[in-house]
Scaffold this active site. Structure first.
Site, short mmCIF file in Angstrom:
data_model
loop_
_atom_site.label_atom_id
_atom_site.label_comp_id
_atom_site.label_asym_id
_atom_site.label_seq_id
_atom_site.Cartn_x
_atom_site.Cartn_y
_atom_site.Cartn_z
N HIS A 10 -5.33 1.34 -0.77
CA HIS A 10 -5.00 2.50 0.88
C HIS A 10 -4.09 3.19 0.21
O HIS A 10 -3.11 2.97 0.59
CB HIS A 10 -5.18 1.71 1.98
CG HIS A 10 -6.49 0.95 2.31
ND1 HIS A 10 -6.04 -0.08 2.72
CD2 HIS A 10 -7.89 0.99 2.32
CE1 HIS A 10 -7.55 -0.66 3.45
NE2 HIS A 10 -8.02 -0.05 2.58
N GLU A 62 -1.00 3.29 2.44
CA GLU A 62 -0.14 2.02 2.26
C GLU A 62 1.34 2.48 1.37
O GLU A 62 1.41 1.29 0.67
CB GLU A 62 -0.97 1.14 2.51
CG GLU A 62 -1.97 1.00 3.56
CD GLU A 62 -2.15 -0.68 3.42
OE1 GLU A 62 -2.47 -1.19 3.20
OE2 GLU A 62 -3.63 -0.33 4.13
N HIS A 93 -1.50 -5.08 0.24
CA HIS A 93 -1.27 -3.77 1.45
C HIS A 93 0.55 -4.10 1.86
O HIS A 93 1.35 -4.39 2.42
CB HIS A 93 -1.87 -4.79 1.73
CG HIS A 93 -3.99 -4.22 1.21
ND1 HIS A 93 -4.81 -3.39 1.24
CD2 HIS A 93 -4.37 -5.43 0.23
CE1 HIS A 93 -5.67 -3.48 1.06
NE2 HIS A 93 -5.54 -4.27 0.50
N GLU A 127 0.44 -9.07 2.80
CA GLU A 127 1.13 -8.02 3.40
C GLU A 127 2.19 -7.93 3.84
O GLU A 127 2.91 -8.94 3.90
CB GLU A 127 -0.14 -7.84 5.27
CG GLU A 127 -1.31 -8.31 4.77
CD GLU A 127 -2.52 -6.92 5.16
OE1 GLU A 127 -1.28 -5.83 5.18
OE2 GLU A 127 -3.28 -6.45 5.08
#
Length: 446
Positions: free
Chosen positions: A182, A185, A280, A353
């Site tokens: 993404h 990010e 992420h 994350e």
């Protein structure tokens, strides 16, 4: 009694020098539906004749109001074939006809103004469309260049670190790490940079890891989206982390290349894909944490929790309490879910994350803002955790500056996983390579 008004001369263009009247055919009538001869301006004759009539009527209107006439004398029409212009001077028209002529003239003027406004608006629209077409042409050229670049990304952006000097026939233990699927990010790039910087350094732990493991790292799976400044999608408008099931070599070239490489390693009997970690960044939660999969095999599910626990012990900003294991339908197309179902029980797939903004250290309530160095430090701790997971600590030489354990409160004790031998020691093949290893943690229940 009807008021009568003298009709002025319609136009001097219709009078010859000798006083004769020109032919008044239908082709000279000022009607909008009649096509004009070529070479004549659209409104030149109309403007001259109508303006002359209105001006003369307005000038003579006051002079004619005092005269009276019978209804039969209201309108005297000149004969079409007359040659004397004095008859036009003596002609009179009723006031109603004059007012109607004036209204028509004003309406025509209003229509001309409206037409000019429409023409100007159309011109501006055409200019804007031309600019858009020019920008679109530049974008198409740029898209072709980026598409050609994407076809070579799996060779350009894939890093391979470690285990070049393995003995012949030895099993390669592979850790596959991806990031920035993404584009928005950005913290994931700093975490990935921390992993790379530590693994290529001369730190004793990094040397041991390179000697026993192979790290394959794709730090940016969505470079075209990063280039364009997108937040989540690629150049073609796809969320790449929802297309792992069937990536297209044309629309998702980086995803397709990485998937083919992972499948190739999985089918190689000399290669054991131990870990897949997709990095992420999270926009609402704090700290670093992981997502894992849910399996029917309770032992495999327990073993999957070991690596997050070890990372929680090594990194002060990692929260095991925020780590979760799920099987959400909306995440079916992600790398973690797809590869977790594709690979066997010897492989573990995670999504790592990290918060966009801050983390809370255990035992405190104050939020500490993340910095670039803090993100890279988390990446170094991720790499450091593999040393604990494979119990390679005895092989590390005396470290000049040891890496302290930063966690203030240690989680409950647990068993470390055993060292895994080469595939040739297991007669049952790839599926049984790690079947003799028991990573079950009896101190925790899930």
């Amino acid at each position: 009694m009807q008021k009568k008004i003298k009709i002025p001369k319609l136009s001097l263009n219709h009078v010859e020098e000798d006083g004769e009247v020109k032919d008044y055919g239908e082709e000279d009538l000022q009607l909008r539906h009649i096509k004009r001869p070529e070479g004549r301006k659209p409104s030149e004759v109309a403007h001259k004749s109508i303006e002359a009539v209105v001006a003369r009527l307005e000038k003579q209107n006051g002079l004619s109001l005092g005269h009276s006439t019978c209804p039969e004398e209201v309108f005297v029409e000149a004969s079409p074939g007359t040659e004397d212009m004095d008859s036009l001077e003596d002609a009179v028209v009723p006031r109603a006809l004059y007012e109607e002529l004036l209204r028509n003239y004003q309406q025509q003027q209003e229509e001309m103004r409206h037409l000019q406004q429409e023409l100007e608006r159309t011109r501006r629209q055409l200019v804007q469309q031309a600019k858009k077409l020019k920008e679109y042409g530049a974008l198409v050229s740029e898209m072709k260049e980026l598409r050609d670049l994407n076809r070579r990304l799996q060779d350009v952006l894939l890093l391979r670190l470690g285990s070049d000097n393995l003995r012949e026939g030895a099993e390669q233990k592979v850790v596959f790490i991806t990031g920035r699927v993404h584009p928005g990010e950005t913290p994931s790039s700093f975490v990935c940079q921390g992993i790379i910087d530590f693994l290529i350094s001369q730190h004793p732990i990094a040397r041991v890891l390179r000697e026993h493991l192979v790290f394959k790292i794709a730090p940016m799976l969505n470079p075209d989206g990063v280039y364009l400044g997108n937040y989540r999608c690629s150049l073609m408008g796809f969320d790449l982390n929802r297309h792992w099931l069937d990536p297209s070599p044309w629309a998702h070239p980086t995803l397709h290349g990485v998937k083919q490489l992972i499948i190739q390693m999985y089918n190689d009997p000399k290669t054991s894909l131990e870990f897949y970690i997709d990095i992420h960044a999270h926009s609402t939660m704090m700290n670093g944490f992981m997502y894992g999969n849910i399996f029917e095999d309770e032992e495999r599910f327990q073993r999957q929790a070991i690596f997050p626990k070890l990372l929680c012990q090594n990194a002060e900003d990692f929260s095991y309490s925020s780590t979760s294991f799920n099987r959400d339908a909306v995440k079916a197309g992600t790398g973690r879910r797809f590869l977790g179902g594709l690979l066997d029980h010897t492989s573990y797939c995670y999504t790592l994350e990290v918060s966009f903004y801050s983390y809370i250290i255990g035992g405190t309530t104050a939020a500490v803002p993340y910095t670039e160095e803090a993100y890279m430090k988390l990446g170094r701790n991720v790499a450091r955790t593999f040393l604990d997971y494979y119990r390679l600590n005895p092989l590390v030489e005396k470290v000049a500056i040891p890496m302290p354990r930063l966690r203030k409160e240690k989680p409950p004790p647990y068993k470390h996983p055993l060292l895994r031998g080469p595939a040739r020691n297991h007669p049952n093949g790839k599926g049984d390579k790690k079947s003799s290893v028991n990573h079950k943690d009896p101190s925790n229940s899930f």
